[in-house]
Design an enzyme around this catalytic site. Structure first.
Site, PDB file in Angstrom:
ATOM      1  N   CYS A 129      33.386  39.315  42.745  1.00  0.00           N
ATOM      2  CA  CYS A 129      32.501  39.173  41.585  1.00  0.00           C
ATOM      3  C   CYS A 129      31.119  38.688  41.985  1.00  0.00           C
ATOM      4  CB  CYS A 129      33.089  38.178  40.598  1.00  0.00           C
ATOM      5  SG  CYS A 129      34.838  38.395  40.395  1.00  0.00           S
ATOM      6  N   ALA A 141      46.985  42.012  35.927  1.00  0.00           N
ATOM      7  CA  ALA A 141      47.932  42.989  36.495  1.00  0.00           C
ATOM      8  C   ALA A 141      47.492  43.513  37.856  1.00  0.00           C
ATOM      9  CB  ALA A 141      48.112  44.157  35.526  1.00  0.00           C
ATOM     10  N   HIS A 142      46.175  43.728  38.039  1.00  0.00           N
ATOM     11  CA  HIS A 142      45.758  44.439  39.254  1.00  0.00           C
ATOM     12  C   HIS A 142      45.798  43.580  40.516  1.00  0.00           C
ATOM     13  CE1 HIS A 142      41.457  43.225  40.051  1.00  0.00           C
ATOM     14  NE2 HIS A 142      41.578  42.778  38.825  1.00  0.00           N
ATOM     15  N   ASN A 177      41.064  32.044  44.578  1.00  0.00           N
ATOM     16  CA  ASN A 177      40.869  33.445  44.971  1.00  0.00           C
ATOM     17  C   ASN A 177      40.160  33.595  46.314  1.00  0.00           C
ATOM     18  OD1 ASN A 177      38.744  32.327  43.269  1.00  0.00           O
ATOM     19  ND2 ASN A 177      37.702  34.259  43.538  1.00  0.00           N
ATOM     20  N   THR A 208      43.576  47.754  19.889  1.00  0.00           N
ATOM     21  CA  THR A 208      44.846  48.408  20.193  1.00  0.00           C
ATOM     22  C   THR A 208      45.333  48.004  21.578  1.00  0.00           C
ATOM     23  OG1 THR A 208      44.205  50.300  18.848  1.00  0.00           O
ATOM     24  CG2 THR A 208      45.975  50.669  20.444  1.00  0.00           C
ATOM     25  N   ALA A 245      42.265  38.825  33.382  1.00  0.00           N
ATOM     26  CA  ALA A 245      42.244  37.359  33.456  1.00  0.00           C
ATOM     27  C   ALA A 245      40.913  36.789  32.982  1.00  0.00           C
ATOM     28  CB  ALA A 245      42.539  36.904  34.887  1.00  0.00           C
TER      29      ALA A 245
END
Length: 410
Positions: A334, A209-210, A160, A248, A80
């Protein structure tokens, strides 16, 4: 023995806003793409590439479905943080001839605030809106902040730290009316509360995702096609992801994110009910035994799995150190290295001493009733112990108003 702390076993985990464990079903979906089907999804000449490409495209569809989008509108990123950077810097750079102004809130995630600071250094102007006491944006203040050269408004769906849910549909309506792009950081919201990009009229959305039982190191950016949003790429390279995010695409991680989104969609109602019951149990368990406990942020407009509490007359760091058997935090992972009180709580107008005593409990799909009961027991025990040592608590018990005291200067 870790960091000087001696423990019999592992602490119980109640920090789901920082990260979540990978769902075993997600891991099962990922493993084949680490072992046999290891091809580069961008290899066009052989089967290894084709099957990886197919897996990535399936994941793209699973993610799009969760937020009511089209698979072509999903760009894979490393998380994100990167999605927020591409959205905010990318839009403003692309439209820089006409648009010079950004609006965000003071309680956004650090990476949004930092992207805005970066734009300010380049000559753009940013309005950092204050929030109300309950953590929600004041719609009148937002309206008043809009200028003809406002290019983007960035407001997170679920905070958050305090878990409050912003009125995104209302904000989206306002943005659409004024022809301003709306970006939202939905890392803490997707898969946990129902989200639809069309209902919310969101133009860009960041996902991770996490936070939803998927792997770390992958996220996505939703970019609306109609009305179309254009961004300037922040990464130079081989032009993958429609030139917006070169590099990739990591097939196993993308597959994991897709699987996590599909599972979250199927189990959202069940998860929500289960998590709400546990959160209520935790809150009632603590407040029935302790006075001076305050919930930070709105109670009505809140994601159930986030309980941010302040304990009066308790020093926050001591409480965290005392709760060695419970993995909780005092704010965002963070910024947890700094001793400053949380800037999110300060923006709510929480007094500095109360901001220092805040603990964020994060509850999730795999949290158990036993863990909650143990957390109640340990928290209550520790708070009582620290209050017994606190002269301030003693004075309050005697009915002394601390604000009226003239403290002597030494």
């Amino acid at each position: 023995m870790m960091k000087g702390v001696q423990m019999a076993g592992r602490p119980l985990y109640l920090d789901m806003q920082a990260t979540s464990p990978v769902d075993p079903r997600v891991l099962d979906a990922m493993l084949p793409y680490y072992m046999d089907q290891f091809g580069n999804p961008h290899s066009r000449t052989h089967m290894y590439g084709w099957e990886s490409d197919e897996a990535v495209e399936k994941a793209r569809e699973q993610i799009a479905k969760l937020i009511g989008a089209n698979a072509k509108e999903i760009i894979f990123t490393s998380g994100a943080t990167e999605a927020n950077n591409i959205a905010i810097k990318g839009v403003m750079h692309f439209y820089k001839e006409k648009k010079k102004h950004v609006i965000t809130t003071q309680t956004e995630h650090k990476c949004v605030l930092d992207s805005c600071r970066h734009l300010q250094q380049e000559g753009f102007e940013v309005t950092y809106l204050p929030v109300r006491k309950d953590g929600l944006v004041d719609m009148d203040e937002l309206k008043a902040a809009i200028r003809p050269d406002t290019g983007i408004i960035s407001i997170m769906t679920v905070n958050n730290e305090i878990g409050v849910i912003q009125p995104m549909a209302e904000i989206g309506e306002l943005c659409r009316k004024n022809k301003i792009f709306l970006h939202t950081d939905a890392a803490q919201a997707a898969g946990k509360i129902p989200i639809n990009v069309d209902d919310m009229k969101v133009d860009l959305m960041s996902l991770s995702a996490h936070k939803i039982y998927g792997p770390k190191g992958v996220g996505a950016l939703y970019m609306r096609r109609r009305p179309r949003v254009r961004v300037e790429a922040q990464m130079s390279g081989g032009g993958q992801e429609r030139g917006i995010r070169s590099g990739t695409v990591p097939t196993p991680l993308a597959v994991g994110m897709g699987a996590a989104c599909e599972i979250a969609m199927e189990e959202m109602k069940h998860d929500e009910k289960y998590i709400r019951e546990l959160t209520d149990r935790l809150y009632k368990g603590i407040t029935s035994q302790l006075d001076g406990v305050i919930v930070n942020g709105s109670m009505e407009h809140r994601y159930a799995g986030n309980l941010n509490l302040s304990f009066a007359y308790v020093e926050g760091e001591s409480l965290l150190m005392g709760l060695k058997e419970v993995a909780v935090s005092s704010g965002s992972a963070c910024t947890s290295a700094s001793l400053e009180p949380s800037y999110v709580l300060r923006a709510l107008g929480v007094e500095e001493d109360m901001a220092h005593t805040s603990i964020r409990f994060g509850i999730g799909r795999f949290t158990t009733k036993e863990e909650i009961d143990r957390a109640i027991e340990l928290t209550v025990d520790q708070v009582q112990k620290l209050r017994e040592m606190s002269p301030l608590w003693e004075m309050v018990q005697e009915g002394i108003d601390l604000k009226s005291i003239q403290w002597a200067q030494h």
